[in-house]
Design an enzyme around this catalytic site. Sequence first.
Site, short mmCIF file in Angstrom:
data_model
loop_
_atom_site.label_atom_id
_atom_site.label_comp_id
_atom_site.label_asym_id
_atom_site.label_seq_id
_atom_site.Cartn_x
_atom_site.Cartn_y
_atom_site.Cartn_z
N ARG A 94 0.72 -1.43 -0.41
CA ARG A 94 0.22 0.51 0.16
C ARG A 94 1.02 1.23 0.13
NH1 ARG A 94 -5.36 -1.16 -0.62
NH2 ARG A 94 -5.40 1.04 -0.22
N VAL A 95 0.68 2.14 -0.64
CA VAL A 95 0.81 3.97 -0.28
C VAL A 95 0.33 4.79 -0.06
CG1 VAL A 95 2.41 3.17 -3.23
CG2 VAL A 95 0.20 4.06 -2.89
N ASP A 96 -0.86 3.96 0.44
CA ASP A 96 -2.26 5.31 1.52
C ASP A 96 -1.60 5.20 3.14
OD1 ASP A 96 -2.89 2.75 1.31
OD2 ASP A 96 -5.19 3.26 0.37
N ASP A 97 -2.65 5.68 3.79
CA ASP A 97 -2.47 4.89 5.62
C ASP A 97 -2.88 3.52 5.74
OD1 ASP A 97 -0.88 6.89 6.17
OD2 ASP A 97 -2.12 8.46 5.29
#
Length: 695
Positions: free
Chosen positions: A564-567
């Site tokens: 994942r590149v998000d939170d």
Amino acid sequence: RSAGRLSEAALNRSLPPKKEQACRCQPLRAVQKTMAAAVEAPVLEAPAVDYKHSLLAGREDYDKMYKRSIEDPAGFWGDIAKGYHWEQQWEDDHHNHNFDVAAGRISTEFFKGGRTNIAYNCLDRHVQEGRGDVDCLLWEANDPGTDRRMTYSETLAEVCRLANWLRAQGIKKGDAVAIYMPMLCELPIAMLACARIGAVHSVIFAGFSPESIASRIQDCKARVVLAASAVKRGKKAIDLKSMVDKALDVSSKEGFEVKKCLVCHNASSGSGKEVTHMKDGRDVWWDTEIPSQKPESEVEWVHSEDPLFLLYTSGSTGKPKGVLHSTGGYMVMAGTTSRYVFDLQPGDVYWCTADCGWITGHTYLTYGPLLCGATNVVFEGTPTYPTPARSWQVVEKFKVKQYYTAPTLIRSLLGSGNEHVTAHDRSSLKILGTVGEPINPEAWKWYSEVVGEGKLPIVDTWWQTETGAHMITPLPGVFPAKPGSATLPFFGVAPAMVNEHGHEIQGPGEGYLCIKQAWPSTIRTIFGDHDRYETTYFAGFKGLYFSGDGCRRDEDGYYWITGRVDDVINVSGHRIGTAEVESALTLHPKCAEAAVVGYEHPIKGQGIYAYVSLREGEALDDALKKELVMTVRGNIGAFAAPDVVHWAPGLLKTRSGKIMRRVLRKIASKEESQLGDTSTLADPGVVDQLLSNRP
Ligand code: PRX
């Protein structure tokens, strides 16, 4: 700030901004770092396996079909859909989609005008074609020695009985029904019964807290809950009904009444019926209500785009989203991926170790395998109880042909001794699968060499709750695997790798993973919030569905998912939004603020690292740490409990008040030599404080 549900204010605070800014992505620089690490890891060669796919002769067949699936999706999927029963044929122009927010409402339609029923396709069709006596469900209890077999005819009868009961409660097409059950045969039966009458099921993993159950029930307005008394997981008995009771009390106080709760007594939990609290007028027992129902029930023929189910999942911001899948496209893609990726054929004994509380249990336990007429293992327990040999005992006992699990389980088994595996006959195994998180080379190697003796294909399937079905995945025997790569896109899936400006990168490279055109099981909306749907998935990169994952594509066109590149963090293959954990922590009266990040964990993949700043005069001792962890367990569920709680005198904010998560991630991963530029911090001294008071 009273103890209890996440307050509206807390939720609103973390709701996503409106359309202009979609994702809180990590900059590509950070993504590239992770990718570099992945690339530097030793590259393994996959052993050449001798597997003959029953439908595809080789790469050429795949290439030809793939090309048609992208150029003519309506024709491609239309031909495949003919293999299912449709009460009414779809229209000629049945396939439409818009992924561009500037062009209007985001939408996807497949088989428009067609009417079908997925439960009919999962059960009646096989019975009518003479496969009624084939085993449908093979249930294995938590404790060895207790099991149950149900044929397709028996499962159908049970589904019909429950469908009749649901109708008698006034449940109609389009109504939501909540399900909170452990892995008993009754769980897939409950899902299929809802589908049979056109009701929309919302399965809540039987590990969520009463608060989480309550918010899900209220969000979808479920008037009926299907529950179970209790469950034993490993040595631990868990009273599930009391969780439901608390959830229904919370709902009731907030003005939402559940009318009926049907409770399945789970004898394998070890507790008798008498210990389960039943509320007069609301709660009734499954075994007194259902057996007297008729074993036949009319099928509700639903439109292809009618909703099939809701499944709540975590995003980078705000409260969990009710991911909505519709019927026709989901059915065709669930069945087709199962058929091709697992090469599933009627009667194959197939075991997916996922729980029906997550998407994998929906698509690859309940629907996909049954659409293929397979014999499905339903396992109530934990795969390491009573010993780490349990998985392979079950494989040997039922002669499992396809085995599908998560890297986290593989990692936990590989340290416990190969003799647990090799002592059991695994000659029935033909395909091994993994899902949920990137698989590290060591785990891949062990799975291949020890479990598969170097002879079995491994399918590392990349997909998401939102995609409904496999998206990037190997096809066994069709093209060579590369350990750690999900390989190539499935039919109808058009990946795009983009840079931070949304420009597509051609050829080998690194970027954000997006999808260019609709596939049949595309998420149709976030229940009750189409705006949020558009913002989350489509507003970030023009004309594209954004997955939230980073990836690399190599010179052979193979995809390597880097996470994942998000939170969102991925703990043991379970998706957890850091914002949710933060909101839960701040419900504790002594916690002023919290910031949660993921860090590398040897077994879970990622662990949960919570920085907390406390109210004036409070100190973080062991007792308070425990209380904070309990607050998260109580508000979300045990699986979201932080592994590390770190006292933070301040939360590393920039002068504009933004938390610098990049730096918090580095500190959590003990990579303080790579903190990068901290000059924009309002108080750079906090970094040293954090480094000096590590827990
Ligand atoms: O980050 C990816 C990871 O799991 C996320 C989706 O989580 P969820 O919706 O809970 O569904 C899990 C089961 C499909 C993705 O965004 N993920 C899933 N499969 C893989 C993966 N990461 C790497 N490799 C995979 N095979």
